[in-house]
Design a protein around this motif. Sequence first.
Motif, PDB file in Angstrom:
ATOM      1  N   ASN A  51       0.853  -1.191   0.000  1.00 26.21           N
ATOM      2  CA  ASN A  51       0.000   0.000   0.000  1.00 26.21           C
ATOM      3  C   ASN A  51       0.895   1.250   0.000  1.00 26.21           C
ATOM      4  O   ASN A  51       2.131   1.126  -0.017  1.00 26.21           O
ATOM      5  N   HIS A  52       0.274   2.430   0.024  1.00 24.21           N
ATOM      6  CA  HIS A  52       1.056   3.670  -0.091  1.00 24.21           C
ATOM      7  C   HIS A  52       2.078   3.807   1.032  1.00 24.21           C
ATOM      8  O   HIS A  52       3.213   4.229   0.805  1.00 24.21           O
ATOM      9  N   ASN A  53       1.667   3.441   2.237  1.00 27.52           N
ATOM     10  CA  ASN A  53       2.570   3.584   3.382  1.00 27.52           C
ATOM     11  C   ASN A  53       3.773   2.667   3.259  1.00 27.52           C
ATOM     12  O   ASN A  53       4.904   3.076   3.510  1.00 27.52           O
ATOM     13  N   SER A  54       3.509   1.417   2.864  1.00 31.25           N
ATOM     14  CA  SER A  54       4.607   0.449   2.727  1.00 31.25           C
ATOM     15  C   SER A  54       5.588   0.916   1.655  1.00 31.25           C
ATOM     16  O   SER A  54       6.802   0.781   1.814  1.00 31.25           O
ATOM     17  N   LYS A  55       5.038   1.462   0.564  1.00 29.09           N
ATOM     18  CA  LYS A  55       5.914   1.960  -0.504  1.00 29.09           C
ATOM     19  C   LYS A  55       6.788   3.097   0.021  1.00 29.09           C
ATOM     20  O   LYS A  55       7.976   3.177  -0.286  1.00 29.09           O
ATOM     21  N   ALA A  56       6.166   3.973   0.818  1.00 27.79           N
ATOM     22  CA  ALA A  56       6.918   5.112   1.376  1.00 27.79           C
ATOM     23  C   ALA A  56       8.071   4.597   2.243  1.00 27.79           C
ATOM     24  O   ALA A  56       9.213   5.074   2.124  1.00 27.79           O
ATOM     25  N   PHE A  57       7.782   3.605   3.081  1.00 30.66           N
ATOM     26  CA  PHE A  57       8.840   3.081   3.958  1.00 30.66           C
ATOM     27  C   PHE A  57       9.915   2.357   3.146  1.00 30.66           C
ATOM     28  O   PHE A  57      11.098   2.408   3.492  1.00 30.66           O
ATOM     29  N   LEU A  58       9.506   1.703   2.063  1.00 28.66           N
ATOM     30  CA  LEU A  58      10.480   1.049   1.185  1.00 28.66           C
ATOM     31  C   LEU A  58      11.426   2.088   0.567  1.00 28.66           C
ATOM     32  O   LEU A  58      12.643   1.897   0.527  1.00 28.66           O
ATOM     33  N   ARG A  59      10.835   3.191   0.108  1.00 22.47           N
ATOM     34  CA  ARG A  59      11.637   4.216  -0.580  1.00 22.47           C
ATOM     35  C   ARG A  59      12.672   4.862   0.335  1.00 22.47           C
ATOM     36  O   ARG A  59      13.648   5.447  -0.141  1.00 22.47           O
ATOM     37  N   ARG A  60      12.462   4.765   1.632  1.00 25.78           N
ATOM     38  CA  ARG A  60      13.448   5.322   2.568  1.00 25.78           C
ATOM     39  C   ARG A  60      14.760   4.530   2.503  1.00 25.78           C
ATOM     40  O   ARG A  60      15.794   4.999   2.957  1.00 25.78           O
ATOM     41  N   ASN A  61      14.669   3.312   1.954  1.00 27.25           N
ATOM     42  CA  ASN A  61      15.872   2.476   1.830  1.00 27.25           C
ATOM     43  C   ASN A  61      16.423   2.461   0.412  1.00 27.25           C
ATOM     44  O   ASN A  61      17.300   1.652   0.109  1.00 27.25           O
ATOM     45  N   VAL A  62      15.852   3.277  -0.446  1.00 26.74           N
ATOM     46  CA  VAL A  62      16.307   3.316  -1.840  1.00 26.74           C
ATOM     47  C   VAL A  62      16.651   4.760  -2.211  1.00 26.74           C
ATOM     48  O   VAL A  62      15.801   5.640  -2.150  1.00 26.74           O
ATOM     49  N   GLY A  63      17.905   4.993  -2.568  1.00 24.92           N
ATOM     50  CA  GLY A  63      18.307   6.324  -3.035  1.00 24.92           C
ATOM     51  C   GLY A  63      18.191   6.363  -4.545  1.00 24.92           C
ATOM     52  O   GLY A  63      18.590   5.403  -5.222  1.00 24.92           O
ATOM     53  N   VAL A  64      17.629   7.440  -5.082  1.00 23.15           N
ATOM     54  CA  VAL A  64      17.423   7.518  -6.535  1.00 23.15           C
ATOM     55  C   VAL A  64      18.138   8.748  -7.107  1.00 23.15           C
ATOM     56  O   VAL A  64      18.024   9.846  -6.564  1.00 23.15           O
ATOM     57  N   ILE A  65      18.877   8.503  -8.187  1.00 26.24           N
ATOM     58  CA  ILE A  65      19.584   9.605  -8.866  1.00 26.24           C
ATOM     59  C   ILE A  65      19.104   9.651 -10.321  1.00 26.24           C
ATOM     60  O   ILE A  65      19.052   8.610 -10.994  1.00 26.24           O
ATOM     61  N   PHE A  66      18.738  10.858 -10.767  1.00 33.34           N
ATOM     62  CA  PHE A  66      18.238  11.011 -12.131  1.00 33.34           C
ATOM     63  C   PHE A  66      19.243  11.793 -12.985  1.00 33.34           C
ATOM     64  O   PHE A  66      20.003  12.609 -12.459  1.00 33.34           O
ATOM     65  N   VAL A 102      19.708   3.583  -6.926  1.00 32.59           N
ATOM     66  CA  VAL A 102      19.293   3.431  -8.309  1.00 32.59           C
ATOM     67  C   VAL A 102      19.658   4.722  -9.040  1.00 32.59           C
ATOM     68  O   VAL A 102      19.252   5.795  -8.619  1.00 32.59           O
ATOM     69  N   ALA A 103      20.451   4.599 -10.107  1.00 29.88           N
ATOM     70  CA  ALA A 103      20.886   5.813 -10.817  1.00 29.88           C
ATOM     71  C   ALA A 103      20.583   5.673 -12.303  1.00 29.88           C
ATOM     72  O   ALA A 103      21.039   4.726 -12.946  1.00 29.88           O
ATOM     73  N   ASP A 104      19.769   6.586 -12.814  1.00 26.05           N
ATOM     74  CA  ASP A 104      19.381   6.552 -14.226  1.00 26.05           C
ATOM     75  C   ASP A 104      20.270   7.552 -14.983  1.00 26.05           C
ATOM     76  O   ASP A 104      20.074   8.757 -14.866  1.00 26.05           O
ATOM     77  N   GLU A 105      21.212   7.046 -15.726  1.00 23.57           N
ATOM     78  CA  GLU A 105      22.168   7.871 -16.486  1.00 23.57           C
ATOM     79  C   GLU A 105      22.778   8.964 -15.599  1.00 23.57           C
ATOM     80  O   GLU A 105      22.696  10.159 -15.936  1.00 23.57           O
ATOM     81  N   PRO A 106      23.397   8.616 -14.503  1.00 32.29           N
ATOM     82  CA  PRO A 106      23.879   9.659 -13.580  1.00 32.29           C
ATOM     83  C   PRO A 106      25.027  10.492 -14.136  1.00 32.29           C
ATOM     84  O   PRO A 106      25.267  11.598 -13.664  1.00 32.29           O
ATOM     85  N   THR A 107      25.723   9.941 -15.131  1.00 27.92           N
ATOM     86  CA  THR A 107      26.874  10.683 -15.674  1.00 27.92           C
ATOM     87  C   THR A 107      26.582  11.183 -17.087  1.00 27.92           C
ATOM     88  O   THR A 107      27.462  11.718 -17.746  1.00 27.92           O
ATOM     89  N   GLY A 108      25.345  10.997 -17.529  1.00 26.26           N
ATOM     90  CA  GLY A 108      24.984  11.299 -18.912  1.00 26.26           C
ATOM     91  C   GLY A 108      25.277  12.722 -19.352  1.00 26.26           C
ATOM     92  O   GLY A 108      25.676  12.955 -20.489  1.00 26.26           O
ATOM     93  N   SER A 109      25.109  13.673 -18.454  1.00 26.48           N
ATOM     94  CA  SER A 109      25.292  15.066 -18.873  1.00 26.48           C
ATOM     95  C   SER A 109      26.553  15.680 -18.245  1.00 26.48           C
ATOM     96  O   SER A 109      26.667  16.898 -18.165  1.00 26.48           O
ATOM     97  N   LEU A 110      27.464  14.817 -17.794  1.00 27.25           N
ATOM     98  CA  LEU A 110      28.645  15.339 -17.092  1.00 27.25           C
ATOM     99  C   LEU A 110      29.935  15.112 -17.885  1.00 27.25           C
ATOM    100  O   LEU A 110      30.034  14.165 -18.673  1.00 27.25           O
ATOM    101  N   ASP A 111      30.919  15.987 -17.633  1.00 26.59           N
ATOM    102  CA  ASP A 111      32.225  15.771 -18.239  1.00 26.59           C
ATOM    103  C   ASP A 111      32.926  14.633 -17.487  1.00 26.59           C
ATOM    104  O   ASP A 111      32.522  14.273 -16.369  1.00 26.59           O
ATOM    105  N   PRO A 112      33.986  14.032 -18.065  1.00 28.26           N
ATOM    106  CA  PRO A 112      34.635  12.861 -17.441  1.00 28.26           C
ATOM    107  C   PRO A 112      35.072  13.104 -15.993  1.00 28.26           C
ATOM    108  O   PRO A 112      34.928  12.220 -15.144  1.00 28.26           O
ATOM    109  N   LYS A 113      35.566  14.315 -15.713  1.00 28.62           N
ATOM    110  CA  LYS A 113      36.065  14.587 -14.355  1.00 28.62           C
ATOM    111  C   LYS A 113      34.923  14.509 -13.317  1.00 28.62           C
ATOM    112  O   LYS A 113      35.058  13.852 -12.279  1.00 28.62           O
TER     113      LYS A 113
END
Lengths: 296, 227
Positions: B70-85, B160-171
């Motif tokens: 349910n919504h609450n369980s999903k919220a508690f799950l997301r506290r253990n998942v870091g997301v990078i876009f 979870v990282a979706d193309e985290p370096t896609g718009s960055l220079d190599p450094k």
Amino acid sequence: MYEQYKFAFIKGWGMFRKDLKHSVPSILTLGTLLFLYFAVFTVNSSVSKAIGSVTDSRLVRVFIQDDAEPKEVKAKLNELKIDGDVVYFNRSDAKERVLEIAPNADNLKELPEELFPRFFEVKTVNAEDNDAEVVSLSDNIAKIDGVQSVESGKKQNEKMQRIKSISGVFVLTLTLLTGISCAFIVFNNIRLSLYRHHRSIMVYTLVGATRRFITLPYVVSSKFEATCAFALAWFLNKIFVGFAGNHILQDSFFVLTTPTLWHNIILYVVLMSLSGISAIYSVVTFLMKQKSINEI
Amino acid sequence: MIDIRKVDVTYEDGNKGLSNIELQIDKGELVYVTGSSGAGKSTLLRLMYADIMPSRGIVKLEGQDIGGMNHNSKAFLRRNVGVIFQDFKLLEDTTVYENLVLPLEIFYLSKSVIEPKIHHILKALDIFQHRNSEVKKLSGGEKQRVAVARALLNDPLIVVADEPTGSLDPKNADKIMDMLLHKSAKGTTILIATHDQRIISEYPGRVIHLDGGKLAFDSKTQGQADV
């Protein structure tokens, strides 16, 4: 639990202050609506109060002829063994009695005492639950020599009560309509605020905020808005009553009085409940429509 | 840790996002998810933070089936998942500090607990000097480091990282990858959707290749291959 409510209060207060410039139109709309309601409520409760003081079903007024001796009429009344009080009003007392019922009627003060009729006020004790007894008593009193006319409170009362009932239904209908309108105004204002904070709501959702966490500050914020609107309406009504009393109703027997403290407390509690329910509904339905953080 | 069994994802418009995916990922693994656009990379990642639900099959994160949440369980799950876009998804008009307060606020932590945590991660990512700057005034690399900081603040079990370096220079890309590698070494499971072959070759990890929503290659079960 305490931490949650403390956080919601601080966050809600911050949100209210930050969004105040956007909320002004809705506070003014809500305030105006509540003021109109207050004004009608004030007039209605004042009319009801006036009707209540003028009419009393247990009361019988016995007007005597100009040449009649009050003592003789009183003696005849005593023969009827009335269970209650019988009080005589001479012309001077009659004037005072009228002014007592209509304290602001300055025009009546100027009338000479001679124009006021002499009468007895008969107030029965146990006839309250039995109107037939009052009618029968009135009929018997009318047969006494020297009695010009008898006015029983019953018929007047029935008419007045009918007016009171109709105005009561009107105020009840108006209360419902005002309540629904207030709920819609709060709903829409919260919804606009949600669109303004859409991105931060989605980020909160992403990092694991529960619906309760997101909703509570909006509920608090809506209560601050409703409180401002209530204060505005109360203040405007106070001005309205003061102005009407001092200028429009100056020479009238009718007196406008502001709602009592209890009336105000009840209206405020109802408004707070409505705004809270409306805010919760607004936030929850908004959150249900949100699909994905990827869409912002 | 992450257990995906016979999973299909079908979108409302009828498009199939994933088809019959079978995948197990262990704690602390660094996994690259590759594939062309529309291959299902983002869909797989979105399953990890319960942003979408499987149409068929079972997805278990830390032993919890996301299907019946349910919504609450999903919220508690997301506290253990870091997301990078790739596009950061930060609040542009607020400061770096204010952005980082959000994931900590939900725990009703006091300022005295929040502040040191934020300062610590900002220093680790070398953006402490920008803590009071508005996000919109930062460069792309700096914004991505703020996004990484937000994802890592609560010490999540999965990142979870979706193309985290896609718009960055190599450094800047290397700075992000160093941080993620460091977290992986400490036991955080990392899933990265990427097209960046340089990153994949320089930072070794398991490679999963998706094609048309199907699992086309898994380096763990099929050995190394060009993908």
